[in-house]
Motif scaffolding. Structure first.
Motif, PDB file in Angstrom:
ATOM      1  N   LEU A  69      10.777  -0.598  -0.614  1.00 17.85           N
ATOM      2  CA  LEU A  69      10.819   0.832  -1.236  1.00 17.85           C
ATOM      3  C   LEU A  69      12.066   0.917  -2.201  1.00 17.85           C
ATOM      4  CD1 LEU A  69      10.102   2.868   2.027  1.00 17.85           C
ATOM      5  CD2 LEU A  69       8.601   2.707  -0.099  1.00 17.85           C
ATOM      6  N   VAL A  70      13.158   0.422  -1.723  1.00 15.42           N
ATOM      7  CA  VAL A  70      14.350   0.650  -2.617  1.00 15.42           C
ATOM      8  C   VAL A  70      14.282  -0.160  -3.957  1.00 15.42           C
ATOM      9  CG1 VAL A  70      16.858   0.279  -2.629  1.00 15.42           C
ATOM     10  CG2 VAL A  70      15.812   1.333  -0.639  1.00 15.42           C
ATOM     11  N   LYS A  71      13.780  -1.227  -3.835  1.00 12.07           N
ATOM     12  CA  LYS A  71      13.304  -2.447  -5.110  1.00 12.07           C
ATOM     13  C   LYS A  71      12.519  -1.417  -5.922  1.00 12.07           C
ATOM     14  CE  LYS A  71      11.701  -7.000  -5.896  1.00 12.07           C
ATOM     15  NZ  LYS A  71      10.211  -6.600  -6.615  1.00 12.07           N
ATOM     16  N   SER A  72      11.566  -0.724  -5.607  1.00 11.72           N
ATOM     17  CA  SER A  72      10.375  -0.363  -6.446  1.00 11.72           C
ATOM     18  C   SER A  72      10.967   1.149  -6.951  1.00 11.72           C
ATOM     19  CB  SER A  72       9.204  -0.174  -5.589  1.00 11.72           C
ATOM     20  OG  SER A  72       8.812  -1.349  -5.025  1.00 11.72           O
TER      21      SER A  72
ATOM     22  N   TYR B 284       4.601  11.322   6.006  1.00  9.26           N
ATOM     23  CA  TYR B 284       3.298  11.172   6.325  1.00  9.26           C
ATOM     24  C   TYR B 284       2.610   9.984   5.890  1.00  9.26           C
ATOM     25  CZ  TYR B 284       3.218  16.337   7.433  1.00  9.26           C
ATOM     26  OH  TYR B 284       3.547  17.595   7.983  1.00  9.26           O
ATOM     27  N   ILE B 285       2.896   9.523   4.768  1.00  8.26           N
ATOM     28  CA  ILE B 285       2.308   8.406   4.286  1.00  8.26           C
ATOM     29  C   ILE B 285       3.288   7.160   4.800  1.00  8.26           C
ATOM     30  CG2 ILE B 285       1.246   8.950   2.406  1.00  8.26           C
ATOM     31  CD1 ILE B 285       3.941   8.597   0.480  1.00  8.26           C
ATOM     32  N   ILE B 286       4.408   7.343   5.242  1.00  8.89           N
ATOM     33  CA  ILE B 286       5.228   6.365   5.887  1.00  8.89           C
ATOM     34  C   ILE B 286       4.493   5.885   7.225  1.00  8.89           C
ATOM     35  CG2 ILE B 286       7.371   5.512   6.838  1.00  8.89           C
ATOM     36  CD1 ILE B 286       8.672   6.935   4.685  1.00  8.89           C
ATOM     37  N   THR B 287       4.394   7.029   7.981  1.00  7.65           N
ATOM     38  CA  THR B 287       3.553   7.139   9.218  1.00  7.65           C
ATOM     39  C   THR B 287       2.345   6.128   9.347  1.00  7.65           C
ATOM     40  OG1 THR B 287       4.604   8.983   9.914  1.00  7.65           O
ATOM     41  CG2 THR B 287       2.913   8.409  11.226  1.00  7.65           C
ATOM     42  N   TYR B 288       1.498   6.733   8.048  1.00  3.41           N
ATOM     43  CA  TYR B 288       0.456   6.056   7.919  1.00  3.41           C
ATOM     44  C   TYR B 288       0.169   4.287   8.055  1.00  3.41           C
ATOM     45  CZ  TYR B 288      -1.856  10.613   7.549  1.00  3.41           C
ATOM     46  OH  TYR B 288      -2.226  11.655   8.055  1.00  3.41           O
ATOM     47  N   ALA B 289       1.292   4.148   6.972  1.00  6.04           N
ATOM     48  CA  ALA B 289       1.461   2.797   6.692  1.00  6.04           C
ATOM     49  C   ALA B 289       1.991   1.962   7.862  1.00  6.04           C
ATOM     50  CB  ALA B 289       2.597   2.538   5.608  1.00  6.04           C
ATOM     51  N   VAL B 290       3.007   2.509   8.504  1.00 10.38           N
ATOM     52  CA  VAL B 290       3.288   1.910   9.939  1.00 10.38           C
ATOM     53  C   VAL B 290       2.354   1.835  10.901  1.00 10.38           C
ATOM     54  CG1 VAL B 290       5.076   1.792  11.770  1.00 10.38           C
ATOM     55  CG2 VAL B 290       5.757   2.315   9.231  1.00 10.38           C
ATOM     56  N   ALA B 291       1.700   2.997  11.339  1.00 12.83           N
ATOM     57  CA  ALA B 291       0.817   2.764  12.124  1.00 12.83           C
ATOM     58  C   ALA B 291      -0.277   1.579  11.688  1.00 12.83           C
ATOM     59  CB  ALA B 291       0.122   4.171  12.436  1.00 12.83           C
ATOM     60  N   ASN B 292      -0.681   1.702  10.551  1.00 17.46           N
ATOM     61  CA  ASN B 292      -1.459   0.317  10.158  1.00 17.46           C
ATOM     62  C   ASN B 292      -1.126  -0.764  10.311  1.00 17.46           C
ATOM     63  OD1 ASN B 292      -4.239   1.527   9.238  1.00 17.46           O
ATOM     64  ND2 ASN B 292      -3.425   1.927   7.168  1.00 17.46           N
TER      65      ASN B 292
ATOM     66  N   CYS C 123       0.862  -1.181  -0.171  1.00 21.09           N
ATOM     67  CA  CYS C 123      -0.098  -0.052   0.049  1.00 21.09           C
ATOM     68  C   CYS C 123       0.791   1.339   0.138  1.00 21.09           C
ATOM     69  CB  CYS C 123      -1.088   0.098   1.293  1.00 21.09           C
ATOM     70  SG  CYS C 123      -2.259  -1.164   1.163  1.00 21.09           S
ATOM     71  N   LEU C 124       1.997   1.223   0.829  1.00 19.44           N
ATOM     72  CA  LEU C 124       2.859   2.213   0.850  1.00 19.44           C
ATOM     73  C   LEU C 124       3.561   2.677  -0.683  1.00 19.44           C
ATOM     74  CD1 LEU C 124       4.496   4.533   2.397  1.00 19.44           C
ATOM     75  CD2 LEU C 124       6.022   2.638   3.002  1.00 19.44           C
ATOM     76  N   VAL C 125       3.916   1.700  -1.076  1.00 18.26           N
ATOM     77  CA  VAL C 125       4.496   1.716  -2.584  1.00 18.26           C
ATOM     78  C   VAL C 125       3.551   2.287  -3.595  1.00 18.26           C
ATOM     79  CG1 VAL C 125       5.458   0.141  -4.711  1.00 18.26           C
ATOM     80  CG2 VAL C 125       6.151  -0.193  -2.240  1.00 18.26           C
TER      81      VAL C 125
END
Length: 489
Positions: free
Chosen positions: A452-455, A169-177, A152-154
């Motif tokens: 992330l680094v792969k994408s 922000y989106i990193i925070t939302y992804a980890v919080a999820n 989802c983050l990617v």
């Protein structure tokens, strides 16, 4: 005849002198340290913050074990790998307490895992460890939850089409999820206003707990409980999160399922039922709320901050990013990333460890106390003495790291390019109070970062030639805000 004002001034002066002499008397058996001022101790010297740079400077003068004073209360600070491991590992049981009169203690009402002591702490921690282990081994284990959220983050980053963004922000939302799924049994849409407020409240709490007001509270809890200030809003924010968790608990109770528990709340409700009637049980709703809140706060903050540093270091060291991508392209098959893949990706694994080491996220951790009178490095410490492990000094100890203040993945590689662990790698602390979510964090960091680094190829926005690599000291050491361009590979 003395006036009332003169009498008051005289009493105040006598109080100052008495307090100062009392501090000097107590200091006789403690390690050396900078001379404290009456009442405020070393707070002025510390700039009302437990900044690792300040503590490192004090250690150069006073050695690997020294004393600082938070108001009238002494705190013994441990510096360097040997001093820290001698206390936290060799004296693990003895140094397993938490301060009983502090901001964090009042914040949690002595419940949960992080700041509780004794029987309550042992029962709650055991529950936390077993539950995370059970969730990891379940049909829908932790790894699959993390993989879904990483995808989802990617997808969210890919939608920015390589434009400059603040990815925090989106990193925070992804980890919080991930934590939401583990604790509540479901995730939230990134656009969910309630979820966004929950994350914002979480951020506010982590900033507030490490603020100057927080240090004043630790020094003078009897006073700060009753005076107005920003610290009071922290308790209001905490109440909002408590109520959020309380509503989640009610939803679970109203929609109870017959099958095996699948999230923390279900496991806890089951534990309450099974221990009902036991005279020494600590399993109740107050502890359940605090355990869930702590999982959400700690599980979000540290992983998010580490990933922010990781992407920042990719901007600063583009050659390292290229080397990671070469390894990933040569080894990985298909879009999925598994934690087990780390064994085939020694360079990538080394980079992630170096991010944790160099970033020193939880630089000083949380203060502990000794549960009995003890001798530490030749000094006699009375029961309940505050002890602080300067983890930053371990992660940058020149006796264990070739270039401690340089970002270098070779710190974790042998001459053949194989991953090589280091005994001074203690980002999660050590001993009885080692981070409860260490394994979850390791899974998250590896899967999120690798995907992330792969994408994407990450680079600075046009016109930006450098980024600020200094930290902002909150409850963790955070990077300054920055923008990044993520170009799909």
């Amino acid at each position: 005849m003395w006036t009332l004002q003169q009498m008051f001034l005289g009493i105040l002066v006598c109080l100052f002198i008495f307090k100062y002499l009392k501090m000097k008397w107590e200091a006789r058996s403690l390690p050396p340290g900078p001379s404290p001022l009456p009442l405020i101790g070393n707070l002025w010297t510390l700039n009302f913050s437990l900044n690792p740079d300040t503590l490192n400077k004090i250690a150069k003068h006073y050695g690997n074990i020294f004393t600082i004073w938070l108001g009238p209360t002494p705190m013994v600070v441990l510096h360097g790998c040997q001093a820290v491991k001698n206390a936290l590992v060799s004296h693990s049981e003895e140094v397993s307490g938490r301060p009983t009169d502090s901001f964090l203690r009042d914040f949690s009402n002595g419940k949960g895992i992080v700041s509780s002591n004794g029987h309550n702490w042992k029962q709650q921690r055991r529950f936390g460890l077993m539950t995370l282990r059970n969730l990891g081994l379940g049909k829908r284990g932790l790894e699959s939850r993390i993989q879904e959220e990483a995808q989802c983050l990617v997808d969210s980053i890919r939608a920015t089409n390589g434009k400059p963004i603040d990815a925090s922000y989106i990193i925070t939302y992804a980890v919080a999820n991930v934590i939401s799924d583990v604790a509540f049994g479901h995730r939230f849409s990134f656009d969910d206003v309630t979820f966004q407020k929950l994350v914002a409240c979480n951020n506010y709490l982590t900033e507030g707990l490490a603020s100057k007001w927080g240090r004043l509270y630790d020094a003078f809890p009897w006073l700060m409980r009753h005076v107005p200030g920003p610290h009071q809003k922290i308790f209001e924010t905490k109440e909002y999160i408590d109520n959020f968790v309380r509503n989640e608990i009610r939803n679970h109770q109203e929609n109870e399922k017959a099958e095996e528990p699948s999230d923390v709340i279900e496991y806890y409700l089951d534990k309450i039922r099974k221990t009902k009637g036991e005279p020494d049980t600590t399993f109740d709703e107050a502890n359940m709320i605090q355990v869930v809140v702590e999982l959400f706060i700690a599980g979000t903050e540290t992983t998010v901050t580490t990933l922010q540093w990781a992407l920042l270091f990719m901007l600063v060291h583009p050659d390292i990013q290229v080397n990671i991508q070469k390894e990933l392209d040569a080894v990985l098959e298909g879009p999925a990333v598994y934690y087990e893949d780390r064994k085939k990706l020694p360079y990538t694994n080394a980079v992630i460890h170096e991010v944790q080491r160099f970033g020193s996220i939880a630089s000083v951790g949380i203060a502990r106390t000794n549960i009995n009178d003890m001798t530490l490095n030749g000094y006699s410490l009375k029961k309940d003495t505050m002890i602080l492990a300067n983890l930053d000094s371990v992660l940058h100890d020149p006796q264990y790291w070739e270039n401690p203040y340089a970002f270098n993945p070779n710190h974790f590689l042998d001459i053949d390019g194989n991953f090589s662990p280091n005994e001074a790698f203690l980002p999660f602390s050590a001993g009885h109070r080692v981070c409860l979510g260490e394994q979850l964090a390791r899974f998250e960091l590896f899967i999120f970062f690798t995907m992330l680094v792969k994408s994407f190829n990450f680079h600075l926005p046009e016109g930006v030639s450098a980024v600020n690599t200094n930290y902002i000291a909150d409850i963790t050491l955070k990077p300054h805000p920055y923008k990044i361009c993520a170009v799909p590979r």
